[in-house]
Enzyme design. Sequence first.
Site, PDB file in Angstrom:
ATOM      1  N   ARG A   1       2.231 -11.283   2.657  1.00  0.00           N
ATOM      2  CA  ARG A   1       1.072 -11.125   1.767  1.00  0.00           C
ATOM      3  C   ARG A   1       1.358 -11.842   0.449  1.00  0.00           C
ATOM      4  O   ARG A   1       2.359 -11.552  -0.209  1.00  0.00           O
ATOM      5  CB  ARG A   1       0.823  -9.630   1.517  1.00  0.00           C
ATOM      6  CG  ARG A   1      -0.474  -9.341   0.797  1.00  0.00           C
ATOM      7  CD  ARG A   1      -0.736  -7.851   0.788  1.00  0.00           C
ATOM      8  NE  ARG A   1      -0.994  -7.355   2.129  1.00  0.00           N
ATOM      9  CZ  ARG A   1      -2.182  -7.409   2.714  1.00  0.00           C
ATOM     10  NH1 ARG A   1      -3.220  -7.884   2.084  1.00  0.00           N
ATOM     11  NH2 ARG A   1      -2.328  -6.952   3.939  1.00  0.00           N
TER      12      ARG A   1
ATOM     13  N   THR B   1      -2.727 -13.447  -4.553  1.00  0.00           N
ATOM     14  CA  THR B   1      -4.071 -13.385  -3.944  1.00  0.00           C
ATOM     15  C   THR B   1      -4.210 -12.182  -3.000  1.00  0.00           C
ATOM     16  O   THR B   1      -5.325 -11.841  -2.602  1.00  0.00           O
ATOM     17  CB  THR B   1      -4.351 -14.650  -3.124  1.00  0.00           C
ATOM     18  OG1 THR B   1      -3.418 -14.688  -2.037  1.00  0.00           O
ATOM     19  CG2 THR B   1      -4.231 -15.904  -3.959  1.00  0.00           C
TER      20      THR B   1
ATOM     21  N   ASP C   1       8.131   3.586   8.209  1.00  0.00           N
ATOM     22  CA  ASP C   1       8.120   2.122   8.343  1.00  0.00           C
ATOM     23  C   ASP C   1       8.744   1.740   9.685  1.00  0.00           C
ATOM     24  O   ASP C   1       9.956   1.896   9.886  1.00  0.00           O
ATOM     25  CB  ASP C   1       8.907   1.487   7.180  1.00  0.00           C
ATOM     26  CG  ASP C   1       8.771  -0.016   7.201  1.00  0.00           C
ATOM     27  OD1 ASP C   1       9.131  -0.638   8.228  1.00  0.00           O
ATOM     28  OD2 ASP C   1       8.302  -0.592   6.197  1.00  0.00           O
TER      29      ASP C   1
ATOM     30  N   ASP D   1      11.662  -0.909   9.578  1.00  0.00           N
ATOM     31  CA  ASP D   1      12.917  -0.338   9.066  1.00  0.00           C
ATOM     32  C   ASP D   1      13.548   0.581  10.101  1.00  0.00           C
ATOM     33  O   ASP D   1      14.775   0.603  10.272  1.00  0.00           O
ATOM     34  CB  ASP D   1      12.665   0.442   7.782  1.00  0.00           C
ATOM     35  CG  ASP D   1      12.561  -0.468   6.566  1.00  0.00           C
ATOM     36  OD1 ASP D   1      12.950  -1.643   6.670  1.00  0.00           O
ATOM     37  OD2 ASP D   1      12.073   0.002   5.522  1.00  0.00           O
TER      38      ASP D   1
HETATM   39  N1  URA Z   1       3.554  -0.247   8.658  1.00  0.00           N
HETATM   40  C1  URA Z   1       4.495   0.667   8.992  1.00  0.00           C
HETATM   41  O1  URA Z   1       5.581   0.326   9.426  1.00  0.00           O
HETATM   42  N2  URA Z   1       4.177   1.971   8.843  1.00  0.00           N
HETATM   43  C2  URA Z   1       2.989   2.398   8.370  1.00  0.00           C
HETATM   44  O2  URA Z   1       2.757   3.607   8.276  1.00  0.00           O
HETATM   45  C3  URA Z   1       2.031   1.420   8.016  1.00  0.00           C
HETATM   46  C4  URA Z   1       2.339   0.107   8.163  1.00  0.00           C
END
Ligand code: URA
Length: 209
Positions: free
Chosen positions: A104, A108, A200, A203
């Site tokens: 991203r 912008t 995430d 991760d």
């Molecule tokens: N990406 C992720 O890894 N977890 C989320 O909750 C949203 C986007």
Amino acid sequence: MAEVHVMDHPLIQHKINFIRRKEVGSKDFRSIVGEIAALMCYEATRDLKLQDVEIETPICKMVGKELSGKKLAVVPILRAGLGMVDGMLNMIPAAKVGHIGLYRDPETFKPVEYYCKLPADCDEREVFVVDPMLATGGSSSAAITMLKEKGVKHIRFMCILAAPEGVARMQKDHPDVDLYIGALDECLNEHAYIVPGLGDAGDRIFGTK
Ligand code: URA
């Protein structure tokens, strides 16, 4: 309008519930994401076309069924989508694999492609775009737009968890792309994480934080 398939298979629901737990470590998380992807691939390929093929068993000749129609490709959205590739290939080993990476732009806020490598004949294949989390839908929608710009015509999108916001965005931007969703969650929080979600996904798959 795109079809939205939310998985109802008990094994998929059980495995998704397991990896939501915060105490599940990367090794288990990664391997169960692979199992979920394989089971979802099984469900998302129910409508593939078959053709009659004459073969000979050790006993006799017979006419059996084999896959016909378009060849398949899997395109993970980097990085978390990589966690779903092996599971998909366990079910459809002849599929080719492309990769697409987006970031991203901090000014912008628009998604910018930083990597894209697709099978040469991707325009003739049925392409499964995979990303475990469909949150706002921004990067998934942008990835699919980029694939369409490169000539890909037949696209399905597969994710493990989706927020209603991401589903709405995909339906608006890509009404031709069917969605295969492991579980549909409640909403996004102020950081665009899926709630209740699993954190995430990238991760947790790769053990980074
Ligand atoms: N990406 C992720 O890894 N977890 C989320 O909750 C949203 C986007």
